[in-house]
Design a protein around this motif. Structure first.
Motif, PDB file in Angstrom:
ATOM      1  N   ARG B  38       0.836  -1.206   0.000  1.00 43.09           N
ATOM      2  CA  ARG B  38       0.000   0.000   0.000  1.00 43.09           C
ATOM      3  C   ARG B  38       0.871   1.257   0.000  1.00 43.09           C
ATOM      4  O   ARG B  38       0.465   2.302  -0.468  1.00 43.09           O
ATOM      5  CB  ARG B  38      -0.905   0.023   1.221  1.00 43.09           C
ATOM      6  CG  ARG B  38      -2.049  -0.964   1.139  1.00 43.09           C
ATOM      7  CD  ARG B  38      -3.130  -0.625   2.129  1.00 43.09           C
ATOM      8  NE  ARG B  38      -4.215  -1.592   2.079  1.00 43.09           N
ATOM      9  CZ  ARG B  38      -5.264  -1.483   1.253  1.00 43.09           C
ATOM     10  NH1 ARG B  38      -5.367  -0.459   0.439  1.00 43.09           N
ATOM     11  NH2 ARG B  38      -6.210  -2.403   1.253  1.00 43.09           N
ATOM     12  N   PRO B 107      -3.925  -0.622  -9.137  1.00 42.71           N
ATOM     13  CA  PRO B 107      -4.428  -1.971  -8.890  1.00 42.71           C
ATOM     14  C   PRO B 107      -5.314  -2.429 -10.039  1.00 42.71           C
ATOM     15  O   PRO B 107      -5.974  -1.597 -10.658  1.00 42.71           O
ATOM     16  CB  PRO B 107      -5.239  -1.814  -7.597  1.00 42.71           C
ATOM     17  CG  PRO B 107      -5.540  -0.372  -7.474  1.00 42.71           C
ATOM     18  CD  PRO B 107      -4.474   0.358  -8.209  1.00 42.71           C
ATOM     19  N   PRO B 108      -5.365  -3.726 -10.343  1.00 43.91           N
ATOM     20  CA  PRO B 108      -6.111  -4.201 -11.500  1.00 43.91           C
ATOM     21  C   PRO B 108      -7.608  -3.900 -11.411  1.00 43.91           C
ATOM     22  O   PRO B 108      -8.269  -3.785 -12.413  1.00 43.91           O
ATOM     23  CB  PRO B 108      -5.882  -5.712 -11.495  1.00 43.91           C
ATOM     24  CG  PRO B 108      -5.276  -6.035 -10.189  1.00 43.91           C
ATOM     25  CD  PRO B 108      -4.712  -4.801  -9.624  1.00 43.91           C
ATOM     26  N   SER B 109      -8.113  -3.722 -10.165  1.00 42.08           N
ATOM     27  CA  SER B 109      -9.544  -3.491 -10.038  1.00 42.08           C
ATOM     28  C   SER B 109      -9.920  -2.036 -10.310  1.00 42.08           C
ATOM     29  O   SER B 109     -11.068  -1.664 -10.206  1.00 42.08           O
ATOM     30  CB  SER B 109      -9.989  -3.877  -8.636  1.00 42.08           C
ATOM     31  OG  SER B 109      -9.182  -3.219  -7.690  1.00 42.08           O
ATOM     32  N   ALA B 110      -8.898  -1.189 -10.597  1.00 39.08           N
ATOM     33  CA  ALA B 110      -9.205   0.233 -10.774  1.00 39.08           C
ATOM     34  C   ALA B 110     -10.058   0.485 -12.007  1.00 39.08           C
ATOM     35  O   ALA B 110     -10.755   1.483 -12.081  1.00 39.08           O
ATOM     36  CB  ALA B 110      -7.922   1.027 -10.864  1.00 39.08           C
ATOM     37  N   GLN B 119      -4.544   6.547 -15.535  1.00 40.65           N
ATOM     38  CA  GLN B 119      -4.923   7.735 -14.757  1.00 40.65           C
ATOM     39  C   GLN B 119      -4.962   7.407 -13.266  1.00 40.65           C
ATOM     40  O   GLN B 119      -4.509   8.197 -12.438  1.00 40.65           O
ATOM     41  CB  GLN B 119      -6.297   8.230 -15.207  1.00 40.65           C
ATOM     42  CG  GLN B 119      -6.226   9.078 -16.465  1.00 40.65           C
ATOM     43  CD  GLN B 119      -7.600   9.519 -16.913  1.00 40.65           C
ATOM     44  OE1 GLN B 119      -8.596   9.281 -16.245  1.00 40.65           O
ATOM     45  NE2 GLN B 119      -7.650  10.155 -18.070  1.00 40.65           N
ATOM     46  N   ALA B 120      -5.500   6.231 -12.962  1.00 45.92           N
ATOM     47  CA  ALA B 120      -5.566   5.821 -11.551  1.00 45.92           C
ATOM     48  C   ALA B 120      -4.151   5.681 -10.990  1.00 45.92           C
ATOM     49  O   ALA B 120      -3.870   6.111  -9.875  1.00 45.92           O
ATOM     50  CB  ALA B 120      -6.318   4.505 -11.425  1.00 45.92           C
ATOM     51  N   PHE B 123      -2.690   9.020 -10.344  1.00 49.64           N
ATOM     52  CA  PHE B 123      -3.273   9.601  -9.128  1.00 49.64           C
ATOM     53  C   PHE B 123      -2.596   9.025  -7.879  1.00 49.64           C
ATOM     54  O   PHE B 123      -2.225   9.754  -6.965  1.00 49.64           O
ATOM     55  CB  PHE B 123      -4.785   9.330  -9.093  1.00 49.64           C
ATOM     56  CG  PHE B 123      -5.458   9.925  -7.890  1.00 49.64           C
ATOM     57  CD1 PHE B 123      -5.832  11.261  -7.882  1.00 49.64           C
ATOM     58  CD2 PHE B 123      -5.688   9.164  -6.758  1.00 49.64           C
ATOM     59  CE1 PHE B 123      -6.432  11.823  -6.766  1.00 49.64           C
ATOM     60  CE2 PHE B 123      -6.278   9.712  -5.634  1.00 49.64           C
ATOM     61  CZ  PHE B 123      -6.659  11.050  -5.648  1.00 49.64           C
ATOM     62  N   VAL B 124      -2.409   7.691  -7.877  1.00 52.55           N
ATOM     63  CA  VAL B 124      -1.796   7.038  -6.709  1.00 52.55           C
ATOM     64  C   VAL B 124      -0.348   7.511  -6.544  1.00 52.55           C
ATOM     65  O   VAL B 124       0.116   7.752  -5.424  1.00 52.55           O
ATOM     66  CB  VAL B 124      -1.860   5.494  -6.839  1.00 52.55           C
ATOM     67  CG1 VAL B 124      -1.108   4.813  -5.714  1.00 52.55           C
ATOM     68  CG2 VAL B 124      -3.300   5.034  -6.825  1.00 52.55           C
TER      69      VAL B 124
END
Lengths: 251, 188
Positions: B38, B107-110, B119-120, B123-124
């Motif tokens: 994380r 993460p793959p679920s994004a 983009q995710a 952002f992270v």
């Protein structure tokens, strides 16, 4: 009522939401405010991004090879070969006599310890009298509290001082040790070797000490113990239990 | 493995049982790597941080009090390792991350769409950079509550903080992060 919420209400609602599955209505209300407030939009995105996976789901995704390989990466650095060969665990010839011999030793020990217990009680009584007499002498000589000069603490007094509290921060321990002469031997060579033989943790400590130029196997002076403590890089808020220190400084 | 079992193992390790140390490592490594992920967004780095934590544990078990739960002690050490990494990584990575790095961070679920994932990831990456600019107390509170998803009450107990102080600190931490990320987005 369809009024837009303010930033404070937005944050309260965001906190109150279940992290992973907000209801549609709550989600719409948050989005409605976020569309008008760029900072809250970032907060909403952050909330959704961080809650995308629960800790349990993330744990399930950890690649197995990383977990399985951890011990093999660590084992050369921790719990390595003993610095002092103890011989414990080696098969010995004549092992069938071991149990009877141990039983006989235990019986003998019981007799001896019953005798020693009485002697110990007597010695403790004498020690208490002696301490009282010494404290009385100190008071008479005006050597109370702050008037004691550094470098006067003996090993005996150091051990007694450990009983004042149940745990010590590294700074408290350093202060205590600094009251003894730096050359005062606080851990004898024999004691150090007993510790190193019985416990791989003390061996790990010895390896740290060796890197800081302190050889635990030769015993430790107060100055060397201070140096060893500094080399451990302990958090200043760490509480070192008294029992560990007594174990280290035992005769 | 529950807390009592872990604490018992730690007690045995203090008594010189190296096998118990192996059991501790095998029992808790997955949790530690997941937690570090994380902070880092990279499995390899998470594994390295986990290894660093175990070495610290080996060195500091001398000061562990078996009257207290071992897992809380272990996680506190690991969290410090991760936070130190976060701060030093922010200093090292002055330049923006590459597209490949950003894709890996997400993460793959994004989202199924590659653009969305990128983009995710971006952002992270910004979030991690912004986190390194928080004050110590803000960072500790934010990582416990939002990153590790500990409940606010539990986090307050872990940090020995009044719940009201934790809420206020968390509020300012989030606002500061939002402002920093906004600034990063407006000046790429």
């Amino acid at each position: 009522m369809n009024r837009d919420m303010n930033c404070h209400e937005f944050l309260v609602l965001l906190d109150a939401l279940p992290a992973r599955s907000p209801g549609n209505d709550a989600r719409d209300r948050l989005q409605c405010h976020a569309d008008r407030c760029p900072e809250c939009a970032v907060l909403l995105r952050m909330h959704e991004q961080l809650a995308a996976e629960s800790p349990e789901e993330l744990e399930a995704r950890v690649p197995d090879e990383l977990v399985q390989g951890m011990w093999s990466r660590l084992s050369p650095a921790v719990g390595g070969a003993p610095l002092v060969p103890s011989g414990i665990g080696r098969p010995r010839p004549g092992g069938r006599w071991l149990v009877p011999a141990l039983a006989a030793s235990v019986l003998a020990l019981l007799f001896v310890s019953a005798f020693l217990f009485g002697a110990l009680r007597e010695a403790q009584g004498r020690e208490r009298d002696l301490v009282a007499a010494l404290e009385h002498q100190d008071v008479e000589a005006g050597m109370t509290g702050e008037s004691r000069r550094p470098g006067r603490l003996t090993v005996w007094a150091l051990r007694r001082a450990l009983h004042v509290q149940s745990e010590f921060t590294p700074a408290q321990l350093r202060n205590l040790l600094e009251q003894a002469a730096p050359s005062l031997v606080v851990v004898s060579r024999e004691r150090a070797n007993v510790l190193l033989a019985k416990n791989f943790h003390w061996r790990a400590l010895a390896r740290r000490g060796a890197r800081a130029g302190v050889r635990l196997e030769d015993g430790l002076t107060a100055g060397e113990l201070i140096q060893l403590l500094a080399s451990l890089g302990l958090n200043p808020r760490t509480k070192i239990p008294r029992a560990r220190l007594i174990e280290l400084l035992a005769r | 493995m529950d807390d009592a079992q872990l604490t018992e193992l730690a007690r045995r390790v203090q008594g010189g049982d190296a096998e118990s140390f192996r059991l501790l490592v095998e029992g808790e490594t997955r949790r530690l790597i997941a937690m570090a992920y994380r902070y880092t967004g990279e499995w390899e780095t998470a594994r390295d941080l986990c290894q660093e934590t175990w070495l610290k544990v080996d060195r500091r078990l001398f000061s562990y009090d078996p009257e207290r739960p071992f897992r809380a002690w272990l996680v506190a050490i690991h969290r410090n390792t991760c936070v130190s990494y976060l701060r030093s990584a922010a200093v090292r990575h002055e330049q923006p991350a590459s597209d490949e790095e950003l894709a890996r961070l997400s993460p793959p679920s994004a989202g199924p769409d590659a653009e969305e994932r990128l983009q995710a990831g971006e952002f992270v990456a910004r979030l991690r950079t912004a986190m390194a600019r928080l004050s110590d107390s803000q960072l500790r509170v934010f990582t416990l509550v939002d990153l590790e998803q500990l409940g606010q009450k539990q986090a307050a107990r872990a940090l020995e903080m009044e719940p009201s102080t934790l809420r206020t600190t968390l509020h300012f931490a989030r606002k500061r992060l939002a402002r920093t990320i906004r600034r990063m987005e407006s000046s790429p």
